[in-house]
Design an enzyme around this catalytic site. Structure first.
Site, mmCIF file in Angstrom:
data_model
loop_
_atom_site.group_PDB
_atom_site.id
_atom_site.type_symbol
_atom_site.label_atom_id
_atom_site.label_comp_id
_atom_site.label_asym_id
_atom_site.label_seq_id
_atom_site.Cartn_x
_atom_site.Cartn_y
_atom_site.Cartn_z
ATOM 1 N N CYS B 91 -2.578 -12.866 -57.630
ATOM 2 C CA CYS B 91 -1.995 -11.528 -57.653
ATOM 3 C C CYS B 91 -2.930 -10.565 -56.931
ATOM 4 O O CYS B 91 -3.187 -9.471 -57.396
ATOM 5 C CB CYS B 91 -1.672 -11.071 -59.058
ATOM 6 S SG CYS B 91 -2.909 -11.479 -60.271
ATOM 7 N N GLY B 92 -3.455 -11.001 -55.800
ATOM 8 C CA GLY B 92 -4.285 -10.125 -54.984
ATOM 9 C C GLY B 92 -5.557 -9.727 -55.705
ATOM 10 O O GLY B 92 -6.123 -10.512 -56.449
#
Lengths: 131, 300
Positions: B91-92
């Site tokens: 998720c980055g």
């Protein structure tokens, strides 16, 4: 009969909002009822069944597991820790609460806390019998 | 130079990856909507709780019997940082940015001679913190098996924090989570949980701005104000944690959505580049073969 705005809120969502005639609540120090024009009151609620009647609610029974009632003179708000409509409430859910409460009570050593826990178990049993 | 077969395999594998990232993006988008709805649904409770708390705090201001959770135990030596992160990656920079914020605050506190302890909520935060602060991590709480965050989880975390405070394990608790601004922006935030007085003071100011008349009512308390406050403050802590968990859930999905969106785009760019290279190599090979045939024929 006069109605007043009432709201029932649980942490997860707003359960009911509308004008009602009366709300019967399981206070920590005994059951009480709030009607239109009730004096400003802030009360602690125990576990039990609350009943909203009249107005938009017709008649609704909701099981709440502790919370607060905030009546500010014109509107009444109940902040319930957990709330389930009595129609949706199963015996198993209550049994589970009772079991959890009993386990918690068994661990307590301070007599005052123990009394408190036992009172909770007793209330839960009454609720179960009422279903 | 890569052979044609190698290039074909590369393209196939990047295409497969792109399919996965695209699917993950769509799943995150669907989950984001639900998470956002849950976060919005929890607001009325938090708002009303804050106004009741502000009202009570005003009533009991200066009362020596006021709960310790509210006023603090007068010390400022041991800090507990409750770091809420996701249980999953991909998720980055979501998890890393929350941890970075907590760690930078922790270093400031340690430089000032305070003791710092960590309580990790969520697997990923623990994985990162474990590297530098192994001995300072008190516990890890994971909700991986929980599909949808409900108040029960907040209850567990809250009870843990309050129990530790009662044992005297720390003096000040701060909650770290990512505030959901929009799909592309999540802001790592630190929020002081214990003592709660500072937060309540903010709420009081807020209350006065919006409803100046609300404070005037003479309330009846049942049981008395201090006792209600005693019961209300731990609940408020749970509500704050619940809000943080919900904000985090929405932020996580938002972060994953934008991370997967750019991953899908990158994969697309890569496929274009590889396809171009593949075609060029193929043509070069054909040309080479033709030249070989022609020069072979001329030699005869």
């Amino acid at each position: 009969m006069a109605t007043f705005p009432f709201e029932l809120v649980s942490p997860e969502k707003l359960i009911f909002s509308g004008d009602v005639e009366a709300v019967r609540l399981p206070g920590a120090e005994g059951e009480f009822q709030v009607m239109a024009g009730h004096a400003p009151l802030l009360a602690l609620l125990g576990p039990g069944i609350m009943e909203v009647s009249g107005g938009e609610a017709k008649s609704r029974r909701v099981f709440i597991d502790g919370g607060f009632c905030d009546m500010n003179g014109t509107t009444c708000t109940v902040l319930a820790e957990a709330a389930t409509s009595v129609d949706d409430l199963s015996g198993e859910a209550i049994d589970r609460l009772i079991r959890d409460a009993e386990q918690a009570a068994a661990k307590l050593e301070v007599p005052a806390e123990r009394d408190e826990a036992e009172r909770r178990i007793a209330t839960l049993r009454t609720v179960k019998a009422e279903l | 130079m890569a052979s044609l077969k190698d290039l074909r395999n590369r393209i196939a594998s990047v295409k497969a990856t792109q399919k996965i990232t695209k699917a993950m993006q769509m799943v995150a988008a669907a989950k984001l909507r639900r998470a956002q709805e849950a976060a919005e649904a929890s607001r009325p409770y938090a708002e009303r709780m804050a106004s009741v708390l502000a009202n009570l705090a005003e009533m009991t201001a200066g009362d020596p019997d006021a709960p310790v959770l509210m006023t603090g135990n007068g010390k400022d030596d041991t800090h507990l940082l409750v770091v809420c992160t996701a249980d999953r990656g991909l998720c980055g920079g979501f998890n890393a940015s929350i941890v970075r914020k907590a760690v930078s605050d922790a270093r400031d506190l340690m430089a000032a001679g305070k003791t710092v302890k960590f309580l990790c909520v969520g697997r990923k935060g623990y994985d990162i913190l474990r590297r530098g602060f192994r001995d300072q991590i008190v516990d890890v709480m994971e909700f991986k098996s929980v599909r949808r965050i409900s108040f029960t989880e907040a209850h567990l975390v809250g009870d843990r924090v309050v129990a530790m405070f009662d044992e005297g394990a720390f003096d000040v608790a701060t909650l770290y989570y990512a505030e959901f601004r929009s799909v592309i922006s999540q802001k790592p935030t630190g929020l002081q949980l214990i003592p709660a007085a500072a937060a309540a003071a903010d709420a009081i100011e807020h209350e006065h701005e919006h409803a100046p008349a609300a404070g005037n009512a003479v309330y009846e308390y049942e049981p008395d104000a201090t006792e209600i406050l005693d019961a209300l403050v731990p609940r408020n802590i749970r509500v704050q944690i619940f809000r943080a968990l919900l904000e985090n859930a929405a932020s996580e999905q938002g972060a994953r959505m934008s991370a997967m969106d750019s991953a899908t785009r990158n994969a697309g760019d890569m496929i274009d580049r590889l396809t171009l290279q593949y075609n060029r190599t193929r043509q070069a090979q054909i040309t080479k073969e033709l030249i070989e045939i022609i020069s072979g024929a001329e030699a005869l």
